[in-house]
Motif scaffolding. Structure first.
Motif, PDB file in Angstrom:
ATOM      1  N   ASN A   1       1.650 -28.213  18.283  1.00  0.00           N
ATOM      2  CA  ASN A   1       1.770 -27.601  19.618  1.00  0.00           C
ATOM      3  C   ASN A   1       2.524 -28.454  20.638  1.00  0.00           C
ATOM      4  O   ASN A   1       2.595 -28.085  21.798  1.00  0.00           O
ATOM      5  CB  ASN A   1       0.362 -27.280  20.161  1.00  0.00           C
ATOM      6  CG  ASN A   1      -0.464 -28.533  20.438  1.00  0.00           C
ATOM      7  OD1 ASN A   1      -0.020 -29.659  20.181  1.00  0.00           O
ATOM      8  ND2 ASN A   1      -1.669 -28.353  20.944  1.00  0.00           N
ATOM      9  N   LEU A   2       3.061 -29.609  20.224  1.00  0.00           N
ATOM     10  CA  LEU A   2       3.635 -30.524  21.222  1.00  0.00           C
ATOM     11  C   LEU A   2       5.165 -30.518  21.237  1.00  0.00           C
ATOM     12  O   LEU A   2       5.809 -30.232  20.224  1.00  0.00           O
ATOM     13  CB  LEU A   2       3.118 -31.947  20.965  1.00  0.00           C
ATOM     14  CG  LEU A   2       1.626 -32.166  21.244  1.00  0.00           C
ATOM     15  CD1 LEU A   2       1.250 -33.622  21.001  1.00  0.00           C
ATOM     16  CD2 LEU A   2       1.251 -31.766  22.670  1.00  0.00           C
TER      17      LEU A   2
ATOM     18  N   SER B   1      -6.572 -30.738  17.644  1.00  0.00           N
ATOM     19  CA  SER B   1      -7.686 -31.442  18.284  1.00  0.00           C
ATOM     20  C   SER B   1      -8.978 -31.058  17.570  1.00  0.00           C
ATOM     21  O   SER B   1      -9.207 -29.882  17.273  1.00  0.00           O
ATOM     22  CB  SER B   1      -7.770 -31.023  19.756  1.00  0.00           C
ATOM     23  OG  SER B   1      -9.040 -31.350  20.279  1.00  0.00           O
TER      24      SER B   1
ATOM     25  N   ILE C   1     -10.745 -28.123  19.273  1.00  0.00           N
ATOM     26  CA  ILE C   1     -10.287 -26.748  19.044  1.00  0.00           C
ATOM     27  C   ILE C   1     -10.719 -26.312  17.640  1.00  0.00           C
ATOM     28  O   ILE C   1     -11.080 -25.162  17.413  1.00  0.00           O
ATOM     29  CB  ILE C   1      -8.759 -26.620  19.240  1.00  0.00           C
ATOM     30  CG1 ILE C   1      -8.363 -27.099  20.640  1.00  0.00           C
ATOM     31  CG2 ILE C   1      -8.310 -25.170  19.019  1.00  0.00           C
ATOM     32  CD1 ILE C   1      -6.873 -27.023  20.950  1.00  0.00           C
TER      33      ILE C   1
ATOM     34  N   ASN D   1      -4.247 -38.295  20.925  1.00  0.00           N
ATOM     35  CA  ASN D   1      -3.766 -37.489  22.035  1.00  0.00           C
ATOM     36  C   ASN D   1      -3.942 -38.350  23.287  1.00  0.00           C
ATOM     37  O   ASN D   1      -3.003 -38.560  24.026  1.00  0.00           O
ATOM     38  CB  ASN D   1      -4.549 -36.166  22.110  1.00  0.00           C
ATOM     39  CG  ASN D   1      -3.949 -35.189  23.116  1.00  0.00           C
ATOM     40  OD1 ASN D   1      -2.982 -35.500  23.794  1.00  0.00           O
ATOM     41  ND2 ASN D   1      -4.534 -34.005  23.234  1.00  0.00           N
TER      42      ASN D   1
ATOM     43  N   ARG E   1      -8.109 -38.113  28.732  1.00  0.00           N
ATOM     44  CA  ARG E   1      -7.637 -36.971  29.521  1.00  0.00           C
ATOM     45  C   ARG E   1      -7.948 -37.125  31.011  1.00  0.00           C
ATOM     46  O   ARG E   1      -8.988 -37.681  31.387  1.00  0.00           O
ATOM     47  CB  ARG E   1      -8.247 -35.681  28.966  1.00  0.00           C
ATOM     48  CG  ARG E   1      -7.877 -35.469  27.497  1.00  0.00           C
ATOM     49  CD  ARG E   1      -8.512 -34.223  26.916  1.00  0.00           C
ATOM     50  NE  ARG E   1      -7.873 -33.005  27.326  1.00  0.00           N
ATOM     51  CZ  ARG E   1      -6.942 -32.354  26.616  1.00  0.00           C
ATOM     52  NH1 ARG E   1      -6.544 -32.821  25.438  1.00  0.00           N
ATOM     53  NH2 ARG E   1      -6.423 -31.239  27.067  1.00  0.00           N
TER      54      ARG E   1
ATOM     55  N   ARG F   1      -7.774 -24.662  33.495  1.00  0.00           N
ATOM     56  CA  ARG F   1      -7.505 -24.315  32.093  1.00  0.00           C
ATOM     57  C   ARG F   1      -8.136 -25.366  31.189  1.00  0.00           C
ATOM     58  O   ARG F   1      -8.020 -26.561  31.440  1.00  0.00           O
ATOM     59  CB  ARG F   1      -6.000 -24.280  31.852  1.00  0.00           C
ATOM     60  CG  ARG F   1      -5.624 -24.101  30.381  1.00  0.00           C
ATOM     61  CD  ARG F   1      -5.465 -25.426  29.621  1.00  0.00           C
ATOM     62  NE  ARG F   1      -5.270 -25.215  28.196  1.00  0.00           N
ATOM     63  CZ  ARG F   1      -4.950 -26.170  27.342  1.00  0.00           C
ATOM     64  NH1 ARG F   1      -4.813 -27.419  27.748  1.00  0.00           N
ATOM     65  NH2 ARG F   1      -4.803 -25.891  26.052  1.00  0.00           N
TER      66      ARG F   1
ATOM     67  N   TRP G   1     -15.409 -27.745  25.183  1.00  0.00           N
ATOM     68  CA  TRP G   1     -14.599 -27.893  26.392  1.00  0.00           C
ATOM     69  C   TRP G   1     -15.108 -26.965  27.498  1.00  0.00           C
ATOM     70  O   TRP G   1     -15.248 -27.341  28.654  1.00  0.00           O
ATOM     71  CB  TRP G   1     -13.125 -27.579  26.092  1.00  0.00           C
ATOM     72  CG  TRP G   1     -12.217 -28.730  26.368  1.00  0.00           C
ATOM     73  CD1 TRP G   1     -12.138 -29.422  27.542  1.00  0.00           C
ATOM     74  CD2 TRP G   1     -11.275 -29.328  25.472  1.00  0.00           C
ATOM     75  NE1 TRP G   1     -11.186 -30.416  27.420  1.00  0.00           N
ATOM     76  CE2 TRP G   1     -10.642 -30.373  26.170  1.00  0.00           C
ATOM     77  CE3 TRP G   1     -10.898 -29.063  24.156  1.00  0.00           C
ATOM     78  CZ2 TRP G   1      -9.642 -31.168  25.597  1.00  0.00           C
ATOM     79  CZ3 TRP G   1      -9.909 -29.844  23.593  1.00  0.00           C
ATOM     80  CH2 TRP G   1      -9.292 -30.901  24.298  1.00  0.00           C
TER      81      TRP G   1
ATOM     82  N   PHE H   1      -2.409 -24.079  24.431  1.00  0.00           N
ATOM     83  CA  PHE H   1      -1.434 -24.943  25.094  1.00  0.00           C
ATOM     84  C   PHE H   1      -0.086 -24.239  25.277  1.00  0.00           C
ATOM     85  O   PHE H   1       0.621 -24.475  26.260  1.00  0.00           O
ATOM     86  CB  PHE H   1      -1.257 -26.261  24.323  1.00  0.00           C
ATOM     87  CG  PHE H   1      -0.489 -27.267  25.125  1.00  0.00           C
ATOM     88  CD1 PHE H   1      -1.009 -27.776  26.303  1.00  0.00           C
ATOM     89  CD2 PHE H   1       0.779 -27.682  24.733  1.00  0.00           C
ATOM     90  CE1 PHE H   1      -0.303 -28.683  27.079  1.00  0.00           C
ATOM     91  CE2 PHE H   1       1.500 -28.601  25.493  1.00  0.00           C
ATOM     92  CZ  PHE H   1       0.946 -29.097  26.670  1.00  0.00           C
TER      93      PHE H   1
ATOM     94  N   GLU I   1      -6.248 -30.251  32.351  1.00  0.00           N
ATOM     95  CA  GLU I   1      -6.537 -31.663  32.077  1.00  0.00           C
ATOM     96  C   GLU I   1      -5.876 -32.059  30.761  1.00  0.00           C
ATOM     97  O   GLU I   1      -5.920 -31.309  29.782  1.00  0.00           O
ATOM     98  CB  GLU I   1      -8.044 -31.937  32.101  1.00  0.00           C
ATOM     99  CG  GLU I   1      -8.924 -30.922  31.409  1.00  0.00           C
ATOM    100  CD  GLU I   1      -8.976 -31.157  29.925  1.00  0.00           C
ATOM    101  OE1 GLU I   1      -8.558 -30.251  29.176  1.00  0.00           O
ATOM    102  OE2 GLU I   1      -9.407 -32.235  29.491  1.00  0.00           O
TER     103      GLU I   1
ATOM    104  N   ASP J   1      -9.331 -37.584  23.283  1.00  0.00           N
ATOM    105  CA  ASP J   1      -9.003 -36.505  22.354  1.00  0.00           C
ATOM    106  C   ASP J   1      -7.993 -36.986  21.312  1.00  0.00           C
ATOM    107  O   ASP J   1      -7.106 -37.793  21.619  1.00  0.00           O
ATOM    108  CB  ASP J   1      -8.423 -35.328  23.152  1.00  0.00           C
ATOM    109  CG  ASP J   1      -8.157 -34.098  22.290  1.00  0.00           C
ATOM    110  OD1 ASP J   1      -8.965 -33.829  21.380  1.00  0.00           O
ATOM    111  OD2 ASP J   1      -7.138 -33.419  22.514  1.00  0.00           O
TER     112      ASP J   1
HETATM  113  O1  X2X Z   1      -4.070 -28.083  24.411  1.00  0.00           O
HETATM  114  C1  X2X Z   1      -4.036 -29.198  24.932  1.00  0.00           C
HETATM  115  O2  X2X Z   1      -4.310 -29.410  26.111  1.00  0.00           O
HETATM  116  C2  X2X Z   1      -3.629 -30.385  24.091  1.00  0.00           C
HETATM  117  C3  X2X Z   1      -2.124 -30.427  23.956  1.00  0.00           C
HETATM  118  O3  X2X Z   1      -4.049 -31.568  24.690  1.00  0.00           O
HETATM  119  C4  X2X Z   1      -4.293 -30.245  22.785  1.00  0.00           C
HETATM  120  O4  X2X Z   1      -3.700 -29.959  21.799  1.00  0.00           O
HETATM  121  C5  X2X Z   1      -5.763 -30.415  22.779  1.00  0.00           C
END
Ligand code: X2X
Length: 334
Positions: free
Chosen positions: A36-37, A93, A96, A149, A152, A173, A180, A196, A212, A238
């Protein structure tokens, strides 16, 4: 089929094979790794090197194609794909992953880890081993080293967060994860679960005021363009488990598994060092881009969560044994 037609088909097949051999030979195992990054985040930078090392060391037998930046869907979707085998590798994560493996959320308990030293001792030690064993029960293989990660912090378009009082009713969010949501409810906020992939636009259109994330994510995903304040709450740590679809992993012969595991875990170690360095240096860059920083004390947040019963509730959910593994590394919680 008549003989002539058969001969033509065989010849055509041989031609196609010859053509392929003449150009790049197709890998025996061509696997997809999705995440996802953004490509600029250390996770993708190190993953690219890792894929090249794996291709070289397996003499081209294993090829890993990387799909960064939610190209194949948001986290919830990619989790389904790695379970079904649509993709072979995925970084996620532990929180998730919590919708599928509740135990994997324990590393995200608010204010548990004081620093990286405690994080890596726990996650490379007994706590990480406990979590990986639970992940295995869901037919996913978690590589030994979790990727970083980071710690946060809370950003907002409306106000700096000085204490828990500033979070009351705030539309924030959070990633899709039971822990979470529970944590930010305990803090008095109004959390919204958003993948994300949709965070930038949710902030831009003011569907939520804040979010965050660690500084490396705030910087590479350019969240500073749609946020004004960054409060260094350091409210949780995280990390990303590097997950493999079990059947796809088991298809690799042991020698190829060993080469993949070696390079994936080595890349994790390098990525951890990059993220730690980024998180230490990025505040200056982000401030220059207009983000306004403040550093709140943690007492009011911890007190609020304790009063709301957050620690007691999650201790009961994770069980005494898992909770003891966490407390062994971080001291008494709650
Ligand atoms: O979704 C998020 O905020 C991120 C990028 O930190 C994670 O993948 C948990």
């Amino acid at each position: 089929m008549n003989e002539q037609r058969r001969r033509i088909l065989v010849a055509a097949g041989a031609g196609a094979l010859a053509l392929r051999a003449g150009t790049a030979r197709a890998a025996e195992f061509s696997y997809k790794y999705a995440n996802n990054l953004p490509v600029t985040h250390p996770m993708n930078v190190r993953a690219k090197e890792m894929a090249e090392a794996i291709r070289a060391d397996t003499k081209g037998r294993v090829e890993i194609q990387i799909f960064p930046n939610n190209q194949l869907g948001g986290d919830t979707d990619m989790l389904s794909q790695v379970r079904s085998g649509g993709i072979e590798f995925f970084t996620l994560s532990g929180l998730i992953l919590g919708s599928l493996v509740p135990a994997a959320q324990i590393s995200g308990i608010g204010f548990a880890f004081p620093d990286y030293d405690a994080v890596w001792k726990a996650m490379d030690g007994t706590l990480g081993a406990h979590i990986r064993a639970q992940i295995a029960k869901a037919n996913l293989v978690a590589m030994e080293r979790i990727w970083d990660n980071g710690f946060r912090h809370i950003t907002s378009s409306t106000k700096p967060i000085q204490s828990a009082a500033d979070l009351q009713g705030m539309k924030i969010r959070v990633p899709p994860s039971p822990l979470w949501t529970s944590m930010f409810k305990a803090l008095g906020a109004a959390p919204a679960s958003i993948n994300f992939a949709e965070v930038y636009s949710a902030l831009q259109t003011k569907v939520v005021e804040g979010q965050e994330n660690p500084l490396a994510v705030i910087a590479t995903a350019k969240l500073y363009e749609v946020q004004k304040y960054c409060s260094l709450t350091k409210h949780m740590w995280d990390g990303f488990w590097f997950l493999a679809n079990k059947k796809a992993w088991d298809r690799l012969p042991p020698d190829l598994q060993a080469i993949c595991a070696k390079h994936i875990n080595a890349a994790a170690a390098k990525e951890r060092a990059d993220v730690a360095a980024d998180n230490a240096s990025l505040q200056k860059d982000l401030a220059a881009k207009g983000l306004v920083f403040n550093q709140p004390a943690s007492d009011s947040f911890r007190e609020q969560m304790r009063k709301a019963g957050f620690y007691a509730e999650w201790k009961a959910k994770f069980g005494d044994e898992a909770w003891a593994l966490l407390e062994h590394h971080v001291g008494k919680l709650g």
